[in-house]
Design a protein around this motif. Structure first.
Motif, PDB file in Angstrom:
ATOM      1  N   UNK A 171       0.655  -1.474  -0.014  1.00 18.82           N
ATOM      2  CA  UNK A 171       0.134  -0.139  -0.037  1.00 18.82           C
ATOM      3  C   UNK A 171       0.973   1.276   0.024  1.00 18.82           C
ATOM      4  N   UNK A 172       2.398   1.502   1.060  1.00 18.57           N
ATOM      5  CA  UNK A 172       2.569   2.300   1.039  1.00 18.57           C
ATOM      6  C   UNK A 172       3.592   2.711  -0.686  1.00 18.57           C
ATOM      7  N   UNK A 173       4.235   1.499  -0.982  1.00 19.09           N
ATOM      8  CA  UNK A 173       4.592   1.566  -2.206  1.00 19.09           C
ATOM      9  C   UNK A 173       3.747   2.052  -3.333  1.00 19.09           C
ATOM     10  N   UNK A 212       7.813   6.362   0.010  1.00 15.47           N
ATOM     11  CA  UNK A 212       7.787   5.395  -0.697  1.00 15.47           C
ATOM     12  C   UNK A 212       7.985   4.865  -1.660  1.00 15.47           C
ATOM     13  N   UNK A 213       9.050   5.505  -2.032  1.00 16.17           N
ATOM     14  CA  UNK A 213      10.344   5.196  -3.315  1.00 16.17           C
ATOM     15  C   UNK A 213      11.256   4.425  -2.544  1.00 16.17           C
ATOM     16  N   UNK A 214      11.673   3.945  -1.293  1.00 10.35           N
ATOM     17  CA  UNK A 214      12.448   2.949  -0.474  1.00 10.35           C
ATOM     18  C   UNK A 214      11.911   1.654   0.119  1.00 10.35           C
ATOM     19  N   UNK A 215      10.717   1.786   0.102  1.00  5.06           N
ATOM     20  CA  UNK A 215       9.309   0.947   0.372  1.00  5.06           C
ATOM     21  C   UNK A 215       9.127   0.263  -1.132  1.00  5.06           C
ATOM     22  N   UNK A 216       8.896   0.354  -2.370  1.00  4.04           N
ATOM     23  CA  UNK A 216       8.663   0.394  -3.721  1.00  4.04           C
ATOM     24  C   UNK A 216       9.917  -0.890  -4.432  1.00  4.04           C
ATOM     25  N   UNK A 217      10.858   0.346  -3.693  1.00  2.00           N
ATOM     26  CA  UNK A 217      12.491  -1.081  -4.217  1.00  2.00           C
ATOM     27  C   UNK A 217      12.090  -1.596  -3.518  1.00  2.00           C
ATOM     28  N   UNK A 218      11.226  -2.691  -2.001  1.00  2.00           N
ATOM     29  CA  UNK A 218      12.306  -3.159  -1.883  1.00  2.00           C
ATOM     30  C   UNK A 218      11.262  -4.180  -1.877  1.00  2.00           C
ATOM     31  N   UNK A 219       9.710  -4.222  -2.494  1.00  2.00           N
ATOM     32  CA  UNK A 219       9.199  -4.551  -2.815  1.00  2.00           C
ATOM     33  C   UNK A 219       9.371  -5.235  -3.960  1.00  2.00           C
ATOM     34  N   UNK A 220       9.869  -4.326  -5.240  1.00  2.00           N
ATOM     35  CA  UNK A 220      11.090  -5.075  -6.086  1.00  2.00           C
ATOM     36  C   UNK A 220      11.802  -5.835  -6.090  1.00  2.00           C
ATOM     37  N   UNK A 275      20.073   2.591  -5.634  1.00  2.00           N
ATOM     38  CA  UNK A 275      18.035   3.264  -5.536  1.00  2.00           C
ATOM     39  C   UNK A 275      19.001   3.551  -3.822  1.00  2.00           C
ATOM     40  N   UNK A 276      17.964   4.183  -2.945  1.00  2.00           N
ATOM     41  CA  UNK A 276      17.997   4.340  -1.960  1.00  2.00           C
ATOM     42  C   UNK A 276      17.277   3.082  -0.480  1.00  2.00           C
ATOM     43  N   UNK A 277      17.854   1.835  -0.447  1.00  2.00           N
ATOM     44  CA  UNK A 277      17.003   1.232  -0.456  1.00  2.00           C
ATOM     45  C   UNK A 277      18.036   0.032   0.477  1.00  2.00           C
ATOM     46  N   UNK A 278      17.876  -0.199   1.934  1.00  2.00           N
ATOM     47  CA  UNK A 278      18.550  -0.939   2.700  1.00  2.00           C
ATOM     48  C   UNK A 278      17.739  -2.365   3.209  1.00  2.00           C
ATOM     49  N   UNK A 279      17.276  -3.363   3.584  1.00  2.00           N
ATOM     50  CA  UNK A 279      16.622  -4.285   3.954  1.00  2.00           C
ATOM     51  C   UNK A 279      17.124  -5.282   4.939  1.00  2.00           C
ATOM     52  N   UNK A 280      16.571  -5.650   5.336  1.00  2.00           N
ATOM     53  CA  UNK A 280      17.031  -7.012   5.930  1.00  2.00           C
ATOM     54  C   UNK A 280      15.396  -7.317   7.181  1.00  2.00           C
ATOM     55  N   UNK A 281      16.363  -8.748   7.815  1.00  2.00           N
ATOM     56  CA  UNK A 281      14.916  -9.207   9.333  1.00  2.00           C
ATOM     57  C   UNK A 281      15.461  -8.868   9.695  1.00  2.00           C
ATOM     58  N   UNK A 282      15.263  -8.597  11.501  1.00  2.00           N
ATOM     59  CA  UNK A 282      15.780  -8.485  12.140  1.00  2.00           C
ATOM     60  C   UNK A 282      15.832 -10.130  13.468  1.00  2.00           C
ATOM     61  N   UNK A 283      15.973  -9.800  14.625  1.00  2.00           N
ATOM     62  CA  UNK A 283      16.090 -10.899  15.358  1.00  2.00           C
ATOM     63  C   UNK A 283      14.856 -11.222  15.548  1.00  2.00           C
ATOM     64  N   UNK A 284      14.003 -10.088  15.625  1.00  2.00           N
ATOM     65  CA  UNK A 284      12.848 -10.575  16.614  1.00  2.00           C
ATOM     66  C   UNK A 284      11.802 -10.844  14.923  1.00  2.00           C
ATOM     67  N   UNK A 285      12.512 -11.066  13.802  1.00  2.00           N
ATOM     68  CA  UNK A 285      11.536 -11.215  13.094  1.00  2.00           C
ATOM     69  C   UNK A 285      11.167 -10.381  11.723  1.00  2.00           C
TER      70      UNK A 285
END
Lengths: 99, 459, 373
Positions: free
Chosen positions: B448-450, C279-287, C242-252
């Motif tokens: 949604x935010x994307x 939104x642009x970072x999030x979009x990059x993550x979803x891509x 791209x303006x993106x960094x992405x990780x999964x934390x220890x909590x999930x």
């Protein structure tokens, strides 16, 4: 834990929904969270401690009614009115990423 | 789409304001989480106008229909099942419904988001089988639901009395009623003269109590409540005059009053005041209900608990203030006098000082093992330990313990963390702040935010 | 004299400098305006990354990399550090060429912390990655940590080493006497031989108080954290260009950042999230990870920290004022450097010099004209 006062009446339920694969009667105006309280062991499992939870506040502030509704995980059950044939599945612990 | 006014909440305050603003020729939209108008107080009122549930809910409930009908008939655009997840000054309001995010613009925003029940932590309050009285009443209004088995109510205030009466009328059964309010002190007497302005209200409360006494054991002076069970509620335990009591239980309904919904005004950085008598923060509002951010108005319980009839009046007052701000509405001061809004509000609030004195916010010492944060399952003991070596700032506790980092965003633990910080540091509760509230106000999805980016480029 | 050293700023760099100076026998007082880790240190994604570092930062970064693998020796806790590796993905041919060129340059100089991975290895490292990704650079010794746990560990170690820490203490004035500083604060005055400016986004304010005006921008990088999910993604993933960094934390939870900027308040005291920019970072993550679109966002925030024009920090003695050491301007990538920069600062404080070449971090780069007296 709960029953509907409409349940005992002769009238048929307004609809059936499917909770964890089981056909369950439901009434117009009630929510997913409301149905969960009539089905045994239908609560979610906390992703933190693994302990069971049931809907607590019924007004959108506690997030203890999270369920998978028609395939959409982490849906706030207390904000979603039931619809005929709706599939409701409990959420056990941390959800899957792709769901 | 740009509206003159975007109203958040279709309860008494939001609907009143919407009806009046539409009449004054303004373009109004009303966003509400629920599928039908009425707010929590008149939830499902359009459906519940006949039958056993309707009778049990009583005349005050059915009174809501008139306003709901006026609202439905108004020109206000109504967006049910829609959540507000971000508000930006100017005003941009980000919404989500049906799994899709969108943004609308408005010249004025009116928050009529109502109240939530005050979270009441005690050992075992996360067990299945424990829920709030307000939740049980919502279930009654929405699906005619009654609790089964050994049902106990524990708490204070008018709502548990009202609910117990309604449930019994519908053939529900109560195993017992635990009154946590304690005996009222002399201070209550000072509040009585004002309360007589609402004789009907006083009589109603007394009537509920009488009806209840005939049918249910009422245990007074209950302290140190505790719920126990393996995977679900099995027993409850409490202290009375120093003696522990323990009974079997299937359902425990708790209630310790209601508090304004303030996440929206907190997120916007509005000034809030601590109301010590009621034990909550409320946004600081001007004469017309305007918050400390220009163009942002608050009406109803979200601005301080007053109940439905005060909420309706404050909705009308805010509507006048908003109309004036937008160059409509004529002589709003005169209209305010003509409609006797201030007098009506004073009458609607007449019982409040008595209720506040009868049911002051509970201040018991929480046992260390009590879960404070339902989402991240952080206990009072953990928070106390961290607090001893940190400044009295809830945000420091949040960073150190994850308390308040879950999906409810501190709605269930904020006031408890505040109280624990005050306890450990020996400072007044009101001197400790609430959590900083960050977007989103409701957990929208990444997709949604994307999608916002495309929306922006599409114009 | 109250102390040898007054550290202004209770972020991780201030704490690390205080800790390591105290360990070498200095008496250290640290003051923090809010609470420890309130800003950048608590708002960071806590990436422990040598991958893609500016060559000037590499010596400090590689030294820090070693420290992270032995963090318990420094602060008695691993700070939640996991050597999960960091992966920089190339989403198109141009990006892949750029990544390859960089890694070749590094290897020519003898650096081996990054290597090129092709599409198959990419899929092995992160099975959920979108099929369009061509390859990338892989730094196996990199990882990520838990920022709040790191703050607590550095605080506890600093306290144990004898550092006096005062929170909710704002410095109001700094005056240089013959051979010491006198600091007026909201909690009384403090005298110290050396002042360390670890003021983060407010470093210019501290410098101005000390009579060494300088300028820097303020970064307001935004972060997104989701609900908890089952563990699936090992490495920290970024994408070149791209303006993106992405990780999964220890909590999930998934943590998404990468530099989208929030809104800085006019008074430069606070920053708020700009959801459209986010939104642009999030979009990059979803891509990159098409399967994550349905996850719920629990919280977003905008951290604040000083940023220089060349994105390199300022580390070293003031060129104009005696007894003043600067350590700020990490421009969004200072977390990994905390152990090594703290050591360098302790070198400067306790010995007056360091073996590290600090030329690239010189304060002259950010000097501003002094106001006429």
């Amino acid at each position: 834990m709960f029953r509907s006062v409409l349940e005992g009446s002769a009238a048929a339920p307004d609809m059936m929904v499917v909770v964890n694969g089981v056909e369950t009667p439901a009434w117009n105006g009630e929510t997913v969270a409301s149905v969960l309280l009539r089905v045994p062991n239908a609560g979610r499992i906390s992703p933190v401690s693994g302990k069971p939870r049931l809907p607590y506040c019924q007004m959108g502030v506690c997030f203890d009614c999270l369920a998978v509704v028609d395939g959409i995980a982490s849906t706030q059950g207390c904000l979603v009115p039931v619809k005929p044939g709706m599939r409701i599945d409990i959420q056990r612990g941390p959800r899957e990423i792709a769901r | 789409m740009t509206y003159d006014v975007l109203i958040v909440g279709a309860g008494p305050a939001g609907m009143s304001a919407a009806v009046q603003l539409s009449r004054d020729g303004l373009a109004v939209a009303v966003v509400d989480e629920q599928p039908a108008p009425g707010g929590q107080i008149w939830r499902g009122v359009e459906r519940n106008m006949s039958g056993p549930v309707s009778r049990a809910l009583g005349a005050d409930y059915r009174k809501g229909l008139a306003l709901v009908e006026a609202f439905r008939a108004s020109k206000a655009e109504y967006m049910p099942e829609t959540q507000v997840w971000q508000i930006e000054e100017g005003w941009s309001v980000f919404l989500t419904s049906g799994g899709r995010a969108r943004r609308v613009s408005a010249r004025i925003v009116l928050l009529a988001t109502g109240a939530q029940e005050r979270p009441v932590p005690f050992p075992g309050w996360t067990l299945p089988g424990v829920m709030t009285v307000g939740a049980a009443q919502i279930l009654l209004k929405s699906g005619g639901m009654l609790p089964e088995g050994r049902v106990w109510i524990a708490g204070a205030g008018p709502l548990p009395l009202l609910y117990a009466t309604q449930a019994l009328d519908l053939g529900g059964r109560l195993a017992g009623y635990l009154d946590t309010a304690g005996r009222p002190g002399l201070a209550v007497l000072q509040k009585l003269p004002g309360a007589w302005r609402d004789l009907a209200g006083l009589a109603k409360g007394a009537g509920w109590l009488r009806a209840l006494r005939r049918k249910v054991d009422i245990v007074r002076d209950v302290k140190d409540l505790r719920a126990e069970g393996e995977g679900r509620l099995e027993h409850i335990e409490w202290s009375r005059h120093g003696k522990r009591q323990r009974v079997e239980a299937d359902v425990l309904l708790v209630h310790e009053g209601v508090v304004p919904r303030i996440h929206e005004t907190l997120a916007l950085g509005c000034a809030h005041d601590w109301r010590a008598g009621q034990g909550y923060f409320a946004p600081r509002l001007g004469r017309w209900g305007e918050a400390s951010r220009s163009g942002l108005f608050v009406a109803g319980d979200a601005g301080g608990i007053g109940g439905w009839s005060a909420a309706m009046v404050s909705g009308e007052i805010a509507a006048l203030g908003i109309a004036a701000r937008l160059g409509k509405g004529g002589d709003v001061e005169e209209r305010r006098r003509q409609a006797r809004l201030d007098d009506r509000r004073a009458r609607a609030l007449a019982l409040r000082p008595l209720l506040d004195a009868l049911y002051p916010p509970l201040r018991e010492r929480l046992p260390d093992e009590t879960i404070v944060c339902r989402c991240e399952e952080v206990t009072a003991g953990t928070i106390r330990a961290v607090t001893r070596t940190s400044v009295p700032d809830p945000n420091a506790v949040k960073a150190a313990t994850r308390c308040g980092m879950g999906p409810c965003q501190g709605r269930q633990c904020g006031y408890t963390v505040q109280a624990l910080l005050a306890e450990v540091h020996g400072v007044p509760v009101g001197s400790v702040a609430f959590f900083n509230i960050r977007p989103p106000l409701k957990p929208i999805t990444l997709a949604e935010i994307a999608s916002l980016e495309d929306m922006e480029t599409a114009g | 004299m109250n102390a040898d050293v007054l550290v202004i700023g209770g972020g991780l760099h201030g704490l690390s400098a205080a800790l390591q100076s105290a360990r070498r026998g200095a008496s250290v007082t640290l003051v923090e305006r809010h609470f420890l880790g309130r800003h950048a240190s608590g708002a960071t994604a806590a990436g422990v990354r040598a991958l893609g570092r500016h060559p000037a930062e590499l010596p400090l970064s590689l030294e820090a990399a070693g420290d992270w693998h032995r963090m318990s020796e420094l602060v008695g806790d691993d700070c939640g550090f996991v050597a999960c590796g960091q992966l920089q993905v190339a989403e198109d041919e141009a990006a892949f060429s750029a990544v390859k060129a960089r890694v070749e340059r590094l290897q020519a100089k003898g650096f081996t912390h990054e290597r090129i991975v092709g599409p198959d290895e990419l899929r092995t490292l992160v099975p959920d990655l979108s099929a369009h990704c061509l390859g990338g650079a892989w730094a196996i010794a990199d990882g990520s940590a838990d920022p709040h746990r790191t703050i607590r560990a550095f605080r506890d170690a600093a306290l144990a080493a004898g550092v006096r820490v005062t929170e909710e203490c704002k410095v109001i004035a700094l005056t240089r006497r013959s051979d010491f500083w006198r600091a007026e604060t909201s909690q009384g005055s403090i005298e110290a031989k050396v002042v360390v400016n670890a003021g983060g986004a407010w470093a210019a304010d501290v410098a101005a108080l000390a009579g060494d005006p300088l300028h820097h921008a303020i970064r307001t990088s935004m972060m997104v954290v989701t609900e908890r999910t089952v563990a699936r993604i090992g490495p920290v993933v970024s994408s070149l260009g791209r303006k993106l960094s992405f990780k999964q934390t220890a909590q999930g939870t998934l943590l998404i950042g990468g530099g989208s900027q929030g809104r800085l308040a006019a008074d430069r005291q606070s920053a708020t999230v700009d959801v459209v920019a986010l939104a642009s970072s999030v979009k990059a993550a979803v891509r990159l990870f098409p399967t994550v679109g349905g996850l719920r966002i629990v919280r977003t925030w905008a951290g604040m920290e000083a940023m220089t024009e060349d994105h390199l920090p300022v580390i070293g003695f003031s060129r104009r004022v005696e007894g003043l050491v600067h350590a700020f301007g990490f421009s969004g990538h200072g977390f990994q450097l905390v152990p090594s920069v703290g050591r360098v600062l302790a070198d400067l404080i306790c010995e007056g010099r360091t073996k590290h070449d600090l030329t690239a971090f010189d304060t002259n780069r950010v000097a501003a004209e002094r106001a006429a007296a």
